[in-house]
Design a protein around this motif. Sequence first.
Motif, mmCIF file in Angstrom:
data_model
loop_
_atom_site.group_PDB
_atom_site.id
_atom_site.type_symbol
_atom_site.label_atom_id
_atom_site.label_comp_id
_atom_site.label_asym_id
_atom_site.label_seq_id
_atom_site.Cartn_x
_atom_site.Cartn_y
_atom_site.Cartn_z
ATOM 1 N N GLY A 86 7.373 2.817 6.848
ATOM 2 C CA GLY A 86 6.477 2.681 6.425
ATOM 3 C C GLY A 86 6.366 0.776 6.484
ATOM 4 O O GLY A 86 6.376 0.343 7.667
ATOM 5 N N LEU A 87 5.701 0.757 5.334
ATOM 6 C CA LEU A 87 4.423 -0.921 5.663
ATOM 7 C C LEU A 87 4.992 -1.981 5.788
ATOM 8 O O LEU A 87 5.282 -2.922 5.988
ATOM 9 C CB LEU A 87 2.924 -0.364 5.266
ATOM 10 C CG LEU A 87 2.263 0.701 6.806
ATOM 11 C CD1 LEU A 87 1.079 0.871 5.327
ATOM 12 C CD2 LEU A 87 1.876 0.208 7.329
ATOM 13 N N GLY A 88 5.671 -1.382 4.244
ATOM 14 C CA GLY A 88 6.198 -2.921 3.386
ATOM 15 C C GLY A 88 5.062 -4.219 3.179
ATOM 16 O O GLY A 88 5.194 -5.561 3.839
ATOM 17 N N LEU A 89 3.369 -3.807 3.204
ATOM 18 C CA LEU A 89 2.366 -5.064 3.141
ATOM 19 C C LEU A 89 2.194 -5.160 1.674
ATOM 20 O O LEU A 89 2.219 -4.456 0.751
ATOM 21 C CB LEU A 89 1.214 -4.343 3.568
ATOM 22 C CG LEU A 89 1.516 -4.306 5.369
ATOM 23 C CD1 LEU A 89 -0.417 -3.244 5.953
ATOM 24 C CD2 LEU A 89 1.303 -5.726 5.812
ATOM 25 N N PHE A 90 1.741 -6.708 1.412
ATOM 26 C CA PHE A 90 1.022 -6.781 0.056
ATOM 27 C C PHE A 90 -0.453 -5.812 -0.143
ATOM 28 O O PHE A 90 -1.420 -6.839 -0.077
ATOM 29 C CB PHE A 90 1.790 -8.439 -0.333
ATOM 30 C CG PHE A 90 3.011 -8.617 -0.280
ATOM 31 C CD1 PHE A 90 3.879 -8.420 -1.386
ATOM 32 C CD2 PHE A 90 3.263 -9.235 0.807
ATOM 33 C CE1 PHE A 90 5.234 -9.072 -0.610
ATOM 34 C CE2 PHE A 90 4.437 -10.009 1.342
ATOM 35 C CZ PHE A 90 5.380 -9.512 0.323
ATOM 36 N N ALA A 91 -0.864 -5.480 -0.963
ATOM 37 C CA ALA A 91 -1.538 -4.390 -1.650
ATOM 38 C C ALA A 91 -2.920 -5.540 -2.084
ATOM 39 O O ALA A 91 -4.047 -5.257 -1.884
ATOM 40 C CB ALA A 91 -1.323 -3.219 -2.632
ATOM 41 N N HIS A 92 -1.984 -7.034 -2.705
ATOM 42 C CA HIS A 92 -3.514 -7.174 -3.543
ATOM 43 C C HIS A 92 -3.512 -8.940 -2.795
ATOM 44 O O HIS A 92 -3.996 -9.672 -3.027
ATOM 45 C CB HIS A 92 -2.538 -7.846 -4.440
ATOM 46 C CG HIS A 92 -2.214 -6.981 -5.878
ATOM 47 N ND1 HIS A 92 -3.511 -5.671 -5.726
ATOM 48 C CD2 HIS A 92 -1.219 -5.702 -5.765
ATOM 49 C CE1 HIS A 92 -3.559 -4.644 -7.172
ATOM 50 N NE2 HIS A 92 -1.518 -4.903 -6.897
#
Length: 246
Positions: A86-92
């Motif tokens: 998966g990615l684990g990026l912060f959406a905001h």
Amino acid sequence: MSLLEVRDVTVRFGGLTALSEVSVAVEPGTVHGIIGPNGAGKTTLFNVVCGFTRPASGSLLVRGVELRDHRPHHLARLGIARTLQGLGLFAHSSVLDNVLVGADRHASMGVWGSLIGRGEEAALRARAMAALESLGVAEWASALPGALPYGLRKRVALARALVAEPDLLMLDEPAAGLSEVEREELVALIRGLPMAVVLVEHHMDLVMSVCDRITVLNFGRVIATGSPEAVRADPDVAEAYLGAAS
Ligand SMILES: Nc1ncnc2c1ncn2[C@@H]1O[C@H](COP(=O)(O)OP(=O)(O)OP(=O)(O)O)[C@@H](O)[C@H]1O
Ligand SMILES: [Mg+2]
């Protein structure tokens, strides 16, 4: 001396033995693939190295030094970076800020330790931008990750791992969800990386084309280890994969 050595590691989940006396040695600057059928123990091995899962027995050595009480937050100072399934990026947070999160190893020590204040901030941003540029996603720096197609978001996650300039990069199924073209681009990219890479991967073709050495797991045990050619020719490996497919 190996960069990373997993020595006789056993992991149990209740009555299930997920890894049984597994040993793997990763040499500096090489790409080491971990493959095996579903449930073979690949992610468990990855999680042991990343400090998420504690083995029942066995040891981990980095540059010949045995790790005690290994935890995920120790990875950066060991010179190890990872991306997760998966990615684990912060959406905001912007793409650039997401990459800056990976730069804190340099912020606290090493090359960047002597820099201070605004100068440090600017230098870190330059590093992060360079990482984005090297992966062809710099034009998205101020966008939110959600605005990018999946393949590009994977690159942002990779840029975040690379910005710390680790000696070892751990990748768990980096090709998951990628198109064939994106997979080929990923192969070229991994080949061009200067650091050692541990690649946990399902796609046999990707593993065969990018790895210097491969370790094959089946039911938590190492059933083969060697060059891609040797592993491809190994009858036990063929049987494990055929058995899993039927
Ligand atoms: N947290 C857990 N609790 C209990 N059992 C687990 C746990 N994590 C993994 N297992 C079991 O351990 C074994 C190895 O799982 P693991 O996820 O490491 O395999 P894998 O090789 O990564 O498989 P896949 O190819 O499906 O990703 C499986 O039988 C799995 O069901
Ligand atoms: Mg897995």
